[in-house]
Design an enzyme around this catalytic site. Sequence first.
Site, PDB file in Angstrom:
ATOM      1  N   HIS A  20       0.743  -1.266   0.033  1.00  0.00           N
ATOM      2  CA  HIS A  20       0.122  -0.098   0.101  1.00  0.00           C
ATOM      3  C   HIS A  20       0.889   1.286   0.053  1.00  0.00           C
ATOM      4  O   HIS A  20       2.067   1.169  -0.102  1.00  0.00           O
ATOM      5  CB  HIS A  20      -0.827   0.121   1.222  1.00  0.00           C
ATOM      6  CG  HIS A  20      -0.552  -0.251   2.710  1.00  0.00           C
ATOM      7  ND1 HIS A  20       0.386   0.711   3.076  1.00  0.00           N
ATOM      8  CD2 HIS A  20      -0.413  -1.133   3.556  1.00  0.00           C
ATOM      9  CE1 HIS A  20       0.970   0.667   4.238  1.00  0.00           C
ATOM     10  NE2 HIS A  20       0.115  -0.372   4.470  1.00  0.00           N
ATOM     11  N   HIS A  23       4.080   1.559   2.291  1.00  0.00           N
ATOM     12  CA  HIS A  23       5.302   0.532   1.942  1.00  0.00           C
ATOM     13  C   HIS A  23       5.817   1.139   0.950  1.00  0.00           C
ATOM     14  O   HIS A  23       6.876   1.229   0.789  1.00  0.00           O
ATOM     15  CB  HIS A  23       4.992  -0.793   1.575  1.00  0.00           C
ATOM     16  CG  HIS A  23       3.957  -1.565   2.522  1.00  0.00           C
ATOM     17  ND1 HIS A  23       2.827  -2.284   2.259  1.00  0.00           N
ATOM     18  CD2 HIS A  23       3.929  -1.895   3.932  1.00  0.00           C
ATOM     19  CE1 HIS A  23       2.092  -2.726   3.089  1.00  0.00           C
ATOM     20  NE2 HIS A  23       2.991  -2.329   4.437  1.00  0.00           N
ATOM     21  N   CYS A 128       0.271  -7.665  23.357  1.00  0.00           N
ATOM     22  CA  CYS A 128      -0.508  -7.101  22.171  1.00  0.00           C
ATOM     23  C   CYS A 128      -0.088  -8.185  20.928  1.00  0.00           C
ATOM     24  O   CYS A 128       0.932  -7.979  20.410  1.00  0.00           O
ATOM     25  CB  CYS A 128      -0.224  -5.733  21.743  1.00  0.00           C
ATOM     26  SG  CYS A 128      -1.050  -5.303  19.885  1.00  0.00           S
ATOM     27  N   CYS A 131       1.028  -6.240  17.775  1.00  0.00           N
ATOM     28  CA  CYS A 131       2.530  -5.767  17.531  1.00  0.00           C
ATOM     29  C   CYS A 131       3.261  -6.959  18.116  1.00  0.00           C
ATOM     30  O   CYS A 131       4.572  -6.589  17.763  1.00  0.00           O
ATOM     31  CB  CYS A 131       2.598  -4.624  18.742  1.00  0.00           C
ATOM     32  SG  CYS A 131       1.594  -3.304  18.607  1.00  0.00           S
ATOM     33  N   CYS A 145      -3.717  -1.241  23.626  1.00  0.00           N
ATOM     34  CA  CYS A 145      -2.305  -1.058  22.990  1.00  0.00           C
ATOM     35  C   CYS A 145      -2.385   0.359  22.685  1.00  0.00           C
ATOM     36  O   CYS A 145      -3.291   0.696  21.743  1.00  0.00           O
ATOM     37  CB  CYS A 145      -2.038  -2.064  21.926  1.00  0.00           C
ATOM     38  SG  CYS A 145      -1.041  -1.598  20.542  1.00  0.00           S
ATOM     39  N   HIS A 148      -2.507  -0.138  18.526  1.00  0.00           N
ATOM     40  CA  HIS A 148      -3.799  -0.844  17.701  1.00  0.00           C
ATOM     41  C   HIS A 148      -5.181  -0.266  18.361  1.00  0.00           C
ATOM     42  O   HIS A 148      -6.400  -0.622  17.777  1.00  0.00           O
ATOM     43  CB  HIS A 148      -3.666  -2.174  17.713  1.00  0.00           C
ATOM     44  CG  HIS A 148      -2.673  -2.609  16.832  1.00  0.00           C
ATOM     45  ND1 HIS A 148      -1.340  -2.869  17.389  1.00  0.00           N
ATOM     46  CD2 HIS A 148      -2.573  -3.194  15.588  1.00  0.00           C
ATOM     47  CE1 HIS A 148      -0.647  -3.486  16.161  1.00  0.00           C
ATOM     48  NE2 HIS A 148      -1.286  -3.492  15.109  1.00  0.00           N
ATOM     49  N   LYS A 297     -12.053  17.699  -1.481  1.00  0.00           N
ATOM     50  CA  LYS A 297     -13.127  17.025  -2.318  1.00  0.00           C
ATOM     51  C   LYS A 297     -12.935  16.051  -2.977  1.00  0.00           C
ATOM     52  O   LYS A 297     -13.592  14.855  -3.142  1.00  0.00           O
ATOM     53  CB  LYS A 297     -13.473  18.252  -3.313  1.00  0.00           C
ATOM     54  CG  LYS A 297     -14.428  18.138  -4.213  1.00  0.00           C
ATOM     55  CD  LYS A 297     -14.715  19.483  -4.950  1.00  0.00           C
ATOM     56  CE  LYS A 297     -13.769  19.838  -5.981  1.00  0.00           C
ATOM     57  NZ  LYS A 297     -13.745  19.349  -7.083  1.00  0.00           N
ATOM     58  N   LYS A 300     -12.498  12.194  -1.263  1.00  0.00           N
ATOM     59  CA  LYS A 300     -13.496  11.495  -0.386  1.00  0.00           C
ATOM     60  C   LYS A 300     -13.653  10.073  -0.756  1.00  0.00           C
ATOM     61  O   LYS A 300     -14.047   9.220  -0.005  1.00  0.00           O
ATOM     62  CB  LYS A 300     -14.718  12.133  -0.638  1.00  0.00           C
ATOM     63  CG  LYS A 300     -15.455  12.228  -1.764  1.00  0.00           C
ATOM     64  CD  LYS A 300     -17.043  12.899  -1.951  1.00  0.00           C
ATOM     65  CE  LYS A 300     -17.459  12.997  -3.317  1.00  0.00           C
ATOM     66  NZ  LYS A 300     -16.970  13.841  -3.996  1.00  0.00           N
TER      67      LYS A 300
HETATM   68  N1  MSP Z   1       7.616  -6.191   9.424  1.00  0.00           N
HETATM   69  C1  MSP Z   1       7.744  -4.786  10.267  1.00  0.00           C
HETATM   70  C2  MSP Z   1       9.156  -4.583   9.778  1.00  0.00           C
HETATM   71  C3  MSP Z   1      10.301  -5.412  10.192  1.00  0.00           C
HETATM   72  S1  MSP Z   1      11.902  -4.588   9.588  1.00  0.00           S
HETATM   73  C4  MSP Z   1      13.049  -5.639  10.280  1.00  0.00           C
HETATM   74  C5  MSP Z   1       6.900  -4.138   9.844  1.00  0.00           C
HETATM   75  N2  MSP Z   1       6.321  -4.243   8.706  1.00  0.00           N
HETATM   76  S2  MSP Z   1       5.039  -3.415   8.044  1.00  0.00           S
HETATM   77  O1  MSP Z   1       4.480  -4.269   6.716  1.00  0.00           O
HETATM   78  O2  MSP Z   1       4.284  -2.912   9.105  1.00  0.00           O
HETATM   79  O3  MSP Z   1       5.702  -2.034   7.552  1.00  0.00           O
HETATM   80  C6  MSP Z   1       6.061  -0.969   8.334  1.00  0.00           C
HETATM   81  C7  MSP Z   1       6.567   0.057   7.451  1.00  0.00           C
HETATM   82  O4  MSP Z   1       5.836   0.422   6.558  1.00  0.00           O
HETATM   83  C8  MSP Z   1       6.793   1.371   8.050  1.00  0.00           C
HETATM   84  O5  MSP Z   1       8.036   1.352   9.062  1.00  0.00           O
HETATM   85  C9  MSP Z   1       6.972   2.248   7.109  1.00  0.00           C
HETATM   86  O6  MSP Z   1       8.340   2.160   6.568  1.00  0.00           O
HETATM   87  C10 MSP Z   1       5.965   1.677   6.065  1.00  0.00           C
HETATM   88  N3  MSP Z   1       4.593   2.372   6.401  1.00  0.00           N
HETATM   89  C11 MSP Z   1       3.620   1.602   6.523  1.00  0.00           C
HETATM   90  N4  MSP Z   1       2.478   2.781   6.783  1.00  0.00           N
HETATM   91  C12 MSP Z   1       2.982   3.957   6.540  1.00  0.00           C
HETATM   92  C13 MSP Z   1       2.205   5.067   6.426  1.00  0.00           C
HETATM   93  N5  MSP Z   1       1.023   5.393   6.508  1.00  0.00           N
HETATM   94  N6  MSP Z   1       3.140   6.093   6.221  1.00  0.00           N
HETATM   95  C14 MSP Z   1       4.573   6.173   5.968  1.00  0.00           C
HETATM   96  N7  MSP Z   1       5.056   4.719   5.906  1.00  0.00           N
HETATM   97  C15 MSP Z   1       4.187   3.745   6.448  1.00  0.00           C
HETATM   98  O7  MSP Z   1       6.539  -3.097  10.421  1.00  0.00           O
END
Ligand code: MSP
Length: 632
Positions: A20, A23, A128, A131, A145, A148, A297, A300
Amino acid sequence: MAQRIFYLTTPIYYVNARPHLGHACTTIMADAMCRYRRLAGDQVYFLTGTDEHGDKIAQAAAKAGVTPQAYADEIAAAFKDTWRRLDITNDDFIRTTEPRHKKVVQAILQALHDAGEIYFGEYGGNYCFGCERFYTDKEVVDGKCPDHQTPLTFIKEKNYFFRMSKYQDWLIKHLEDNPGFIQPERYRNEVLGFLREPLQDLSISRPKARLQWGIPLPFDDQYVTYVWFDALINYYSAVSDPKNPKTRGLWEHVEHLIGKDILKPHGVYWPTMLKAAGIPLYRRLNVHGYWSLGGGKMSKSIGNVVEAFQLTDKYGHDAFRYFLLREMNFGLDATFSEEAFVGRLNADLANDLGNLVSRATTLIEKCGSVERISGPVTAEDSVVHVSATETRRAVEAAMQEFAFQKALAALWEFVGALNRYVDASAPWELAKDPAKRGRLERVLCTLADALGYLGIMLDPFLPNAAKRIREALGFVDPPRLDDAVVGRLGHVPRVRKLAALFPRIEDKVTDDARAGAAVPGQPSGGKISIEDFAKVELTVAEVVAAEKVEKSKRLLKLTVKVGEDTRTLVAGVAEQYDPAALIGRKVVIVANLQPATLMGIESNGMVLAATHGGTVSLLTLDKDVPSGSKVK
Ligand code: MSP
């Protein structure tokens, strides 16, 4: 100078969710940084991957009715595919279920166990499942948590613990002695903040009775490894195969890029784990903020980060990438909305950059190549040369600290300066006067030089557009930062016109109500769809200057204001309208026509008029509205 080594990692993403916006943000930032360092001539290694063990994944797989491995295989493939589609230049993709990773995790666990760094004990606490960790009483908010907002479960069980507490003072000192170890500084301070409280030992196992989906502990087959202890090691396991020459010598140069949500495991667990295992620490932890989804706008319809991510296909990968890098101040949170995205696309990409490239390449193509330029370098040209050098310095400084927004702001200042240079030197006017040929050539040479510079400097941020610019200029070699200098070119090269680098997006096209009302481009009995009509941008413009075009009976040259913008148009109304009488009048124009040159004047748009027989009647407005207002 010896080549510098740069090894950069992204977090490995959990396979319980499809890729998403969040990532994509981290991976795109990492990609931009790696492309930049390659451009600078460094030896770069870029790692991403997936985190596949633990409760979360086991539960998601159970829900989907498949085995955890099958589930992980599918989502890992989706991540790989996404990165391929987005032109992400990672050198490796590690999965924590791969034998090469498991082997290293088990070796580290065994070594730590042998060294007495891991002991067996009992712990009860609030856990949790989201987490996958225990929360201390201090961290718990209203019994839930803090991340969450879900209730915690009290668990008491026997587990293996890593003696993390022992490293508290050492870590504080390391952070104090190495201010750049975690950046931006606010996150270093946050970690120092965690360390003001006593640091607990870390439970690094989960009983198999409760969870099977993990790497078995090498010294106790009744337990699997805690997912964070497993996951963090990926950064090391990916480059520690002594038989792989590509990864030799990389570890000492590793930097991590993460979102702020996973600061604690990276800022506390990981350095203490490395220290205990006798592995050199990472060079630097770079932490960015979080995207939230904004109102507005158009947005949404964007309900979640997955939908937001789909906009990359709707508007193009370069534009999406640009928005993420430009809109977020590194380290701080940012808000994503389709409206803001389209706003930036139109203003920065279509208008500022797109128009510059279109104007410059059109003019240069028309002039043709010139081997030896007769016109001297003037003060105006030197301003461009100096500004290019300063911009490069600003970009270099910004990229030192992952401040993509600063790098892009500096580059766009340069783009703005170039647009002003084009306006001030008015090459289309110079072209009319043979006596000014020397100056014309010099101006076009400066422009070609500056475009070449942009074709290099923009490469990390807009890889496709930068490539198209370089191709229009006939560059064939891979771009190098060292070549990003303006002022060396001594001729006007052959250039191919590049008219629509970033087409403007109109509000109407993205309006939810109308999307899907008709299939764009489908003819229906000589009628056009509303989508087709929406491609025509009709706008109110105010005439600020008007003059007759020399040697033409029919044409007037009009300077009009469209909102903040000023542009030149040529209109065939000279026989009906006195130029002086038009000044101050508001007319309707087609604002997104490709530029056309009439009698040597570049016309950027078309004024609308009704015609009947010999009568030409300009479209004016019934009520006064500001210039720039849309007509629909
Ligand atoms: N698997 C663990 C990370 C292990 S690293 C040894 C994890 N995975 S995750 O799929 O939840 O990815 C988290 C990461 O995704 C965040 O640290 C960030 O890099 C990115 N993001 C996920 N959602 C995000 C936002 N809404 N905004 C910015 N980055 C975000 O945690």
